[in-house]
Design an enzyme around this catalytic site. Structure first.
Site, short mmCIF file in Angstrom:
data_model
loop_
_atom_site.label_atom_id
_atom_site.label_comp_id
_atom_site.label_asym_id
_atom_site.label_seq_id
_atom_site.Cartn_x
_atom_site.Cartn_y
_atom_site.Cartn_z
N SER A 140 0.87 -1.18 0.00
CA SER A 140 0.00 0.00 0.00
C SER A 140 0.90 1.23 0.00
CB SER A 140 -0.84 -0.01 1.28
OG SER A 140 -1.45 1.24 1.50
N TYR A 153 -1.85 -1.22 10.86
CA TYR A 153 -2.02 -1.42 9.41
C TYR A 153 -0.83 -0.86 8.63
CZ TYR A 153 -3.76 -1.27 4.66
OH TYR A 153 -3.87 -1.44 3.30
N1 LIG Z 1 -8.77 -0.35 -0.95
C1 LIG Z 1 -7.76 0.39 -0.58
O1 LIG Z 1 -7.91 1.61 -0.34
C2 LIG Z 1 -6.39 -0.22 -0.45
C3 LIG Z 1 -5.27 0.62 -0.54
C4 LIG Z 1 -4.00 0.06 -0.44
C5 LIG Z 1 -3.85 -1.30 -0.26
N2 LIG Z 1 -4.95 -2.10 -0.17
C6 LIG Z 1 -4.75 -3.54 0.06
O2 LIG Z 1 -5.37 -4.24 -0.98
C7 LIG Z 1 -5.66 -5.58 -0.55
C8 LIG Z 1 -7.08 -5.93 -0.96
O3 LIG Z 1 -7.98 -5.11 -0.24
P1 LIG Z 1 -9.30 -4.51 -0.91
O4 LIG Z 1 -9.14 -3.05 -0.97
O5 LIG Z 1 -9.66 -5.23 -2.13
O6 LIG Z 1 -10.34 -4.80 0.29
P2 LIG Z 1 -11.67 -5.70 0.35
O7 LIG Z 1 -12.60 -5.30 -0.74
O8 LIG Z 1 -12.11 -5.59 1.76
O9 LIG Z 1 -11.13 -7.17 0.05
C9 LIG Z 1 -10.32 -7.85 0.98
C10 LIG Z 1 -10.20 -9.32 0.57
O10 LIG Z 1 -9.36 -9.98 1.55
C11 LIG Z 1 -10.05 -11.12 2.03
N3 LIG Z 1 -9.72 -11.40 3.43
C12 LIG Z 1 -9.73 -10.52 4.46
N4 LIG Z 1 -9.46 -11.16 5.61
C13 LIG Z 1 -9.26 -12.48 5.28
C14 LIG Z 1 -8.98 -13.64 6.03
N5 LIG Z 1 -8.83 -13.62 7.36
N6 LIG Z 1 -8.85 -14.83 5.38
C15 LIG Z 1 -9.02 -14.89 4.03
N7 LIG Z 1 -9.28 -13.81 3.27
C16 LIG Z 1 -9.42 -12.62 3.90
C17 LIG Z 1 -11.55 -10.79 1.87
O11 LIG Z 1 -12.30 -11.99 1.72
P3 LIG Z 1 -13.30 -12.63 2.82
O12 LIG Z 1 -13.92 -11.52 3.58
O13 LIG Z 1 -14.26 -13.42 1.97
O14 LIG Z 1 -12.42 -13.52 3.64
C18 LIG Z 1 -11.55 -10.03 0.55
O15 LIG Z 1 -11.61 -10.92 -0.53
C19 LIG Z 1 -5.40 -5.59 0.95
O16 LIG Z 1 -4.16 -6.19 1.22
C20 LIG Z 1 -5.36 -4.10 1.32
O17 LIG Z 1 -4.60 -3.85 2.45
C21 LIG Z 1 -6.22 -1.59 -0.27
#
Ligand SMILES: NC(=O)c1ccc[n+]([C@@H]2O[C@H](COP(=O)([O-])OP(=O)(O)OC[C@H]3O[C@@H](n4cnc5c(N)ncnc54)[C@H](OP(=O)(O)O)[C@@H]3O)[C@@H](O)[C@H]2O)c1
Length: 259
Positions: A140, A153
């Site tokens: 990130s 985080y």
């Molecule tokens: N969106 C942003 O602003 C942003 C910015 C920078 C980096 N990121 C990073 O991008 C990545 C994806 O996040 P996103 O933005 O796509 O968020 P999201 O829409 O909340 O998706 C998160 C994914 O991770 C899975 N997950 C969470 N906890 C888990 C667990 N204990 N076991 C298995 N799977 C788990 C969730 O699936 P289930 O709930 O079905 O388990 C979901 O598929 C993350 O690493 C996040 O830190 C996001």
């Protein structure tokens, strides 16, 4: 060698789900992992019928200590050759560290750091044997500075960035690339899970879509780029931190994260 598969964690929503679509559009078969079994099965049906790719799913809590071993055993038992590993699953939490729920912080460290590292360990060893493979770890822009009100985080993402760069250096001579993808705030389920919908960081802002970030991440991985920061503004912000006194940076982040 068996047919190559991509393994994507956190594929049930947001960036991970769009990564699954991006890989499918490019003809790759895949293993999809998350806790939400129904969403994974729905995605399996869609990707198989729309793109004709082979899709395996495994509903698994990646916060459990045995998660990486369970997943590795699953791909071994099904004789799936993992050529591309995408460690995307992750989440954040907002609030003052001393007030936040400890179990959620502990799970965050387990998912964002421990299981990601363990999966890199088991699959990179296989990739070294085959002398090919690529890893994409989703970090990130939070990785570039400390993050008051999301202290754990930001620290987990600093780990992901540094760890990925270090193993990129170690694995390159074996023909394996490691990419740390650094998105800034992106439209996904992340904001609701982290309780940051009301912060200046995201409120009222037009955020890039998960699809845009996924496509950028896919290209960066396939090029073997070590660090891929999505968006020019994010790139400039991440690099400006190096020239700014740390005491000012930490105060600025606290302000940006404010409600
Ligand atoms: N969106 C942003 O602003 C942003 C910015 C920078 C980096 N990121 C990073 O991008 C990545 C994806 O996040 P996103 O933005 O796509 O968020 P999201 O829409 O909340 O998706 C998160 C994914 O991770 C899975 N997950 C969470 N906890 C888990 C667990 N204990 N076991 C298995 N799977 C788990 C969730 O699936 P289930 O709930 O079905 O388990 C979901 O598929 C993350 O690493 C996040 O830190 C996001």
């Amino acid at each position: 060698m068996n047919k190559p598969f991509v393994l994507i964690t956190g594929a049930s929503n947001g960036i991970g789900l769009e990564l699954a679509f991006t890989f499918a559009r490019n003809g790759h078969s895949m293993v999809l992992v998350a806790r939400n079994e129904a969403k994974l099965q729905e995605l399996q049906t869609t990707l198989t019928s729309k793109y004709g790719v082979e899709v395996y799913t495994l509903a698994l809590d990646l916060g459990k200590p045995e998660a990486a071993e369970t997943l590795f055993a699953f791909t071994q038992q099904n004789q799936l050759h993992i050529e591309w590993l995408v460690n995307n699953a992750g989440f954040g939490d907002f609030g003052l560290f001393h007030e936040l729920d400890w179990n959620k912080q502990e799970q965050m460290i387990a998912v964002n750091i421990t299981t990601l590292t363990h999966l890199c360990r088991v699959y990179s060893a296989q990739m070294v044997q085959h002398k090919s493979g690529r890893i994409l770890n989703v970090a990130s822009t939070a990785a570039f500075q400390p993050g008051p009100t999301m202290a754990v985080y930001y620290a987990t993402k600093a780990y992901v960035l540094h760890f990925s760069e270090a193993i990129q250096n170690e694995l390159a001579p074996f023909g394996i690339s490691v990419t740390a993808l650094c998105p800034g705030p992106t439209e996904s389920g992340f904001q609701a899970v982290a309780s940051i919908e009301e912060t200046k960081l995201v409120k009222g802002k037009k955020l890039p879509t998960s699809k845009e970030v996924a496509e950028y991440g896919y290209k960066a991985m396939m090029k073997g780029k070590a660090v891929a920061i999505h968006g020019m503004q994010n790139y400039l912000m991440a690099n400006s931190v190096r020239l700014t006194p740390r005491s000012i940076v930490v105060k600025l982040v606290r302000w940006i994260q404010g409600v």
